[in-house]
Scaffold this motif. Structure first.
Motif, PDB file in Angstrom:
ATOM      1  N   LEU A   7       0.858  -1.191   0.000  1.00  0.00           N
ATOM      2  CA  LEU A   7       0.000   0.000   0.000  1.00  0.00           C
ATOM      3  C   LEU A   7       0.892   1.239   0.000  1.00  0.00           C
ATOM      4  N   GLY A   8       0.666   2.113  -0.961  1.00  0.00           N
ATOM      5  CA  GLY A   8       1.569   3.261  -1.122  1.00  0.00           C
ATOM      6  C   GLY A   8       2.765   2.859  -1.966  1.00  0.00           C
ATOM      7  N   ALA A   9       2.490   2.010  -2.985  1.00  0.00           N
ATOM      8  CA  ALA A   9       3.572   1.432  -3.791  1.00  0.00           C
ATOM      9  C   ALA A   9       4.334   2.481  -4.586  1.00  0.00           C
ATOM     10  N   THR A  10       3.694   3.617  -4.891  1.00  0.00           N
ATOM     11  CA  THR A  10       4.354   4.637  -5.712  1.00  0.00           C
ATOM     12  C   THR A  10       5.232   5.583  -4.895  1.00  0.00           C
ATOM     13  N   GLY A  11       5.276   5.384  -3.574  1.00  0.00           N
ATOM     14  CA  GLY A  11       6.066   6.275  -2.730  1.00  0.00           C
ATOM     15  C   GLY A  11       7.470   5.749  -2.469  1.00  0.00           C
ATOM     16  N   SER A  12       8.146   6.428  -1.576  1.00  0.00           N
ATOM     17  CA  SER A  12       9.541   6.107  -1.268  1.00  0.00           C
ATOM     18  C   SER A  12       9.676   4.740  -0.574  1.00  0.00           C
ATOM     19  N   VAL A  13       8.891   4.503   0.472  1.00  0.00           N
ATOM     20  CA  VAL A  13       8.957   3.198   1.149  1.00  0.00           C
ATOM     21  C   VAL A  13       8.407   2.115   0.225  1.00  0.00           C
ATOM     22  N   GLY A  14       7.377   2.460  -0.559  1.00  0.00           N
ATOM     23  CA  GLY A  14       6.820   1.511  -1.532  1.00  0.00           C
ATOM     24  C   GLY A  14       7.904   1.050  -2.497  1.00  0.00           C
ATOM     25  N   ALA A  35      -1.946   3.114  -4.955  1.00  0.00           N
ATOM     26  CA  ALA A  35      -1.501   4.522  -4.928  1.00  0.00           C
ATOM     27  C   ALA A  35      -2.730   5.366  -4.634  1.00  0.00           C
ATOM     28  N   ASN A  36      -2.550   6.651  -4.557  1.00  0.00           N
ATOM     29  CA  ASN A  36      -3.698   7.526  -4.312  1.00  0.00           C
ATOM     30  C   ASN A  36      -4.180   8.155  -5.612  1.00  0.00           C
ATOM     31  N   ARG A  37      -3.282   8.962  -6.243  1.00  0.00           N
ATOM     32  CA  ARG A  37      -3.663   9.628  -7.500  1.00  0.00           C
ATOM     33  C   ARG A  37      -2.749   9.267  -8.659  1.00  0.00           C
ATOM     34  N   SER A  38      -1.519   8.809  -8.345  1.00  0.00           N
ATOM     35  CA  SER A  38      -0.501   8.642  -9.394  1.00  0.00           C
ATOM     36  C   SER A  38      -0.773   7.391 -10.226  1.00  0.00           C
ATOM     37  N   TRP A  39      -1.812   7.452 -11.059  1.00  0.00           N
ATOM     38  CA  TRP A  39      -2.186   6.231 -11.781  1.00  0.00           C
ATOM     39  C   TRP A  39      -1.125   5.844 -12.811  1.00  0.00           C
ATOM     40  N   LEU A 116       4.369  -2.073   9.170  1.00  0.00           N
ATOM     41  CA  LEU A 116       3.802  -0.723   9.249  1.00  0.00           C
ATOM     42  C   LEU A 116       4.850   0.384   9.145  1.00  0.00           C
ATOM     43  N   ALA A 117       4.792   1.091   8.006  1.00  0.00           N
ATOM     44  CA  ALA A 117       5.599   2.315   7.875  1.00  0.00           C
ATOM     45  C   ALA A 117       4.755   3.525   8.259  1.00  0.00           C
ATOM     46  N   ASN A 118       3.444   3.413   8.054  1.00  0.00           N
ATOM     47  CA  ASN A 118       2.514   4.532   8.276  1.00  0.00           C
ATOM     48  C   ASN A 118       2.349   4.818   9.774  1.00  0.00           C
ATOM     49  N   LYS A 119       3.322   5.557  10.320  1.00  0.00           N
ATOM     50  CA  LYS A 119       3.335   5.811  11.773  1.00  0.00           C
ATOM     51  C   LYS A 119       2.116   6.615  12.220  1.00  0.00           C
ATOM     52  N   GLU A 120       1.558   7.419  11.297  1.00  0.00           N
ATOM     53  CA  GLU A 120       0.404   8.248  11.659  1.00  0.00           C
ATOM     54  C   GLU A 120      -0.768   7.381  12.143  1.00  0.00           C
ATOM     55  N   SER A 121      -0.888   6.148  11.631  1.00  0.00           N
ATOM     56  CA  SER A 121      -1.925   5.203  12.113  1.00  0.00           C
ATOM     57  C   SER A 121      -1.813   4.982  13.606  1.00  0.00           C
ATOM     58  N   VAL A 143       8.137  -0.769  10.487  1.00  0.00           N
ATOM     59  CA  VAL A 143       9.069  -0.543   9.375  1.00  0.00           C
ATOM     60  C   VAL A 143       9.906   0.717   9.626  1.00  0.00           C
ATOM     61  N   ASP A 144       9.402   1.622  10.449  1.00  0.00           N
ATOM     62  CA  ASP A 144      10.193   2.800  10.816  1.00  0.00           C
ATOM     63  C   ASP A 144      11.545   2.284  11.327  1.00  0.00           C
ATOM     64  N   SER A 145      12.633   2.859  10.857  1.00  0.00           N
ATOM     65  CA  SER A 145      13.942   2.260  11.140  1.00  0.00           C
ATOM     66  C   SER A 145      14.261   2.235  12.635  1.00  0.00           C
ATOM     67  N   MET A 198      13.420  10.509   1.265  1.00  0.00           N
ATOM     68  CA  MET A 198      12.078  10.084   1.681  1.00  0.00           C
ATOM     69  C   MET A 198      11.025  10.950   0.999  1.00  0.00           C
ATOM     70  N   GLY A 199       9.749  10.604   1.203  1.00  0.00           N
ATOM     71  CA  GLY A 199       8.652  11.417   0.692  1.00  0.00           C
ATOM     72  C   GLY A 199       8.658  12.803   1.333  1.00  0.00           C
ATOM     73  N   ALA A 200       7.919  13.744   0.712  1.00  0.00           N
ATOM     74  CA  ALA A 200       7.971  15.150   1.136  1.00  0.00           C
ATOM     75  C   ALA A 200       7.488  15.344   2.570  1.00  0.00           C
TER      76      ALA A 200
HETATM   77  N1  NAP Z   1      10.344   7.448   3.373  1.00  0.00           N
HETATM   78  C1  NAP Z   1      10.927   6.901   4.415  1.00  0.00           C
HETATM   79  O1  NAP Z   1      12.147   6.636   4.379  1.00  0.00           O
HETATM   80  C2  NAP Z   1      10.139   6.564   5.643  1.00  0.00           C
HETATM   81  C3  NAP Z   1      10.797   6.092   6.775  1.00  0.00           C
HETATM   82  C4  NAP Z   1      10.062   5.740   7.894  1.00  0.00           C
HETATM   83  C5  NAP Z   1       8.682   5.870   7.894  1.00  0.00           C
HETATM   84  N2  NAP Z   1       8.066   6.353   6.785  1.00  0.00           N
HETATM   85  C6  NAP Z   1       6.609   6.500   6.805  1.00  0.00           C
HETATM   86  O2  NAP Z   1       6.079   5.746   5.706  1.00  0.00           O
HETATM   87  C7  NAP Z   1       4.923   6.394   5.181  1.00  0.00           C
HETATM   88  C8  NAP Z   1       5.156   6.648   3.699  1.00  0.00           C
HETATM   89  O3  NAP Z   1       6.230   7.549   3.549  1.00  0.00           O
HETATM   90  P1  NAP Z   1       6.903   7.840   2.131  1.00  0.00           P
HETATM   91  O4  NAP Z   1       8.077   8.697   2.407  1.00  0.00           O
HETATM   92  O5  NAP Z   1       7.077   6.558   1.369  1.00  0.00           O
HETATM   93  O6  NAP Z   1       5.749   8.721   1.447  1.00  0.00           O
HETATM   94  P2  NAP Z   1       5.576   9.106  -0.084  1.00  0.00           P
HETATM   95  O7  NAP Z   1       6.839   8.879  -0.827  1.00  0.00           O
HETATM   96  O8  NAP Z   1       4.962  10.446  -0.101  1.00  0.00           O
HETATM   97  O9  NAP Z   1       4.507   8.020  -0.608  1.00  0.00           O
HETATM   98  C9  NAP Z   1       3.217   7.977  -0.068  1.00  0.00           C
HETATM   99  C10 NAP Z   1       2.394   6.889  -0.732  1.00  0.00           C
HETATM  100  O10 NAP Z   1       1.075   6.931  -0.168  1.00  0.00           O
HETATM  101  C11 NAP Z   1       0.120   7.153  -1.203  1.00  0.00           C
HETATM  102  N3  NAP Z   1      -0.917   8.015  -0.660  1.00  0.00           N
HETATM  103  C12 NAP Z   1      -0.825   9.344  -0.365  1.00  0.00           C
HETATM  104  N4  NAP Z   1      -1.994   9.806   0.120  1.00  0.00           N
HETATM  105  C13 NAP Z   1      -2.844   8.752   0.125  1.00  0.00           C
HETATM  106  C14 NAP Z   1      -4.204   8.608   0.464  1.00  0.00           C
HETATM  107  N5  NAP Z   1      -4.946   9.655   0.911  1.00  0.00           N
HETATM  108  N6  NAP Z   1      -4.778   7.388   0.336  1.00  0.00           N
HETATM  109  C15 NAP Z   1      -4.054   6.347  -0.118  1.00  0.00           C
HETATM  110  N7  NAP Z   1      -2.761   6.416  -0.484  1.00  0.00           N
HETATM  111  C16 NAP Z   1      -2.160   7.607  -0.363  1.00  0.00           C
HETATM  112  C17 NAP Z   1       0.886   7.833  -2.323  1.00  0.00           C
HETATM  113  O11 NAP Z   1       0.210   7.669  -3.557  1.00  0.00           O
HETATM  114  P3  NAP Z   1       0.394   8.773  -4.739  1.00  0.00           P
HETATM  115  O12 NAP Z   1       1.736   8.493  -5.332  1.00  0.00           O
HETATM  116  O13 NAP Z   1      -0.724   8.508  -5.663  1.00  0.00           O
HETATM  117  O14 NAP Z   1       0.311  10.115  -4.064  1.00  0.00           O
HETATM  118  C18 NAP Z   1       2.211   7.077  -2.240  1.00  0.00           C
HETATM  119  O15 NAP Z   1       2.091   5.821  -2.854  1.00  0.00           O
HETATM  120  C19 NAP Z   1       4.741   7.670   6.020  1.00  0.00           C
HETATM  121  O16 NAP Z   1       3.843   7.410   7.056  1.00  0.00           O
HETATM  122  C20 NAP Z   1       6.118   7.926   6.597  1.00  0.00           C
HETATM  123  O17 NAP Z   1       6.082   8.619   7.828  1.00  0.00           O
HETATM  124  C21 NAP Z   1       8.753   6.713   5.675  1.00  0.00           C
END
Ligand code: NAP
Length: 388
Positions: A7-14, A35-39, A116-121, A143-145, A198-200
């Motif tokens: 879930l969130g495959a198009t993001g950084s952790v994905g 993904a959310n919007r990035s089809w 679980l990477a989604n710490k906000e949950s 999954v948070d390091s 990481m993501g923004a």
């Molecule tokens: N990046 C890291 O190294 C890292 C490390 C530890 C923990 N985390 C945690 O992991 C989570 C993801 O981080 P990230 O950096 O990978 O974020 P990211 O690069 O911004 O990717 C977010 C992913 O979630 C999807 N998404 C966004 N809004 C959504 C919604 N409303 N409903 C469903 N999907 C949605 C995005 O899809 P779209 O592409 O369509 O927008 C994208 O696939 C966060 O909770 C972050 O705190 C990240």
């Protein structure tokens, strides 16, 4: 062969997760991608991985014309449903923000392993998530390091044996900036993280240290540790991911070069340590030393203190902190508020909440929505009219 929903495959952790899965084709298969919007990005991933189906959290846009001919599902409900499907063994939740809560609850409710990477949950849904874990009988692997490090150091030992847990923080890009210069920070400055890519949203959270407050709350919830036994120290090179000190005075730490693929691999493969050693991943004491530590500049990064206080106060506060912080980050990135004002947005929102218990997902949703409205300010409040 474990079937993984990413879930969130198009993001950084994905992306890190899909890379780990690619290196272990006999063990894991990416069965669902979302993904959310990035089809278009999701379409490209589906062409590459050929999953069972993909889910876009939003309706198909007007220009939707995928090249991948497999099954597409749409909407937030379809996304949460995918997390609870019977054919899925592991759900890796790398959605960003409160939007990930439903999938977390669905996966745990269905007894899955949730990576679980989604710490906000955990911050917004703490008790609800832990209740779903107990009732569903699944597993929750962080999954948070930092939390992966704690999990690895604990190695199943009882929390009663732990004297304290020390989470490390890189300190972000402004670790050495004098306080008065912080007023000049631009989004581009804040998006330049010194050690992690990481993501923004999490990158901005790392710059304000809100991320570390979210992680303190996450650690308290995951490991059922009192706040008094969770500390944070700045460690600029992000080599030591966290430490656990036991009651006999012995401390264990988990070390590695900063790469999310290590905690992802641990969460997918646990309890096995899979053969995944890549040349650059290991810790080299000579190359990677010296290991330096310094205190958090709490006065200059007020979101850290506010977030930990919100966690300690409990009830509505952590939900409101998380929501207001998400809005503050959006406002900062769109140029509506400056770096120093991010904390003002969150603090003035928190004033309107209490430590009344969150009993249900509906409660959490209501507090989240109300906090977002308040955080947006007068315009947001008049727009929805449900601020009080
Ligand atoms: N990046 C890291 O190294 C890292 C490390 C530890 C923990 N985390 C945690 O992991 C989570 C993801 O981080 P990230 O950096 O990978 O974020 P990211 O690069 O911004 O990717 C977010 C992913 O979630 C999807 N998404 C966004 N809004 C959504 C919604 N409303 N409903 C469903 N999907 C949605 C995005 O899809 P779209 O592409 O369509 O927008 C994208 O696939 C966060 O909770 C972050 O705190 C990240």
């Amino acid at each position: 062969m474990k079937r993984v929903a990413v879930l969130g495959a198009t993001g950084s952790v994905g992306a890190g997760t899909l890379e780990v899965i690619r290196r272990h084709p006999a063990r894991f298969r990416a069965a669902v991608l979302t993904a959310n919007r990035s089809w278009e990005a999701l379409d490209a991933l589906a062409l590459d991985r050929d999953p069972d189906f993909v889910v876009l959290g939003t309706p198909p846009p007007d220009d939707f014309a995928p090249r991948w001919g497999g099954e597409w599902r749409f909407g937030a409900d379809a996304l949460a449903e995918a997390a609870g499907l019977s054919g899925i063994d592991i759900v890796l939740n790398a959605i960003v923000g409160f939007a990930g809560l439903d999938a977390t609850l669905a996966a745990l409710g269905a007894g899955k392993r949730l990576a679980l990477a989604n710490k906000e949950s955990l911050v917004a849904g703490g008790d609800l998530v832990m209740r779903a874990l107990r009732r569903g009988g699944g597993e929750l692997l962080p999954v948070d390091s930092e939390h992966s490090a704690v999990h690895q150091c604990l190695a199943g030992r009882a929390v009663s044996e732990v004297a304290r847990v020390t989470l490390t923080a890189s300190g972000g890009p402004f670790r050495e900036w004098p306080a008065d210069r912080l007023a000049t920070v631009t989004p581009a400055d804040a998006l330049r993280h010194p050690t992690w890519s990481m993501g923004a949203k999490i990158t901005i959270d790392s710059a304000t240290l809100a991320n570390k407050a979210l992680e303190v709350i996450e650690a308290q919830t995951l490991f059922d540790l009192p706040y008094e036994r969770i500390e944070v120290v700045v460690h600029p090179t992000s080599i030591v991911h966290s430490l656990v000190e036991f009651r006999d005075g012995s401390s264990l730490a988990q070390l590695g070069r900063p790469s999310m693929e290590i905690p992802i691999l641990w969460a997918l493969g646990y309890p096995d340590r899979l053969d995944d050693q890549r040349q650059e991943a290991g810790f080299d004491p000579v190359r990677d030393g010296p290991l330096e530590f310094e205190p958090v500049r709490e006065d200059d990064f007020p979101l850290f203190r506010a977030g930990v206080a919100a966690g300690r106060a409990g009830g509505e506060f952590p939900v409101a902190f998380n929501a207001a912080n998400e809005i503050a980050v959006e406002m900062f990135l769109s140029g509506d508020v400056g770096f120093r004002e991010l904390a003002d947005v969150v603090l003035r929102t928190l004033e309107r909440f209490s430590s009344r218990a969150i009993e249900s997902v509906e409660d959490a949703r209501r507090v989240d929505a109300r906090a977002r409205t308040i955080a947006r300010g007068p315009y947001g409040e008049s727009k929805s009219g449900d601020a009080e």
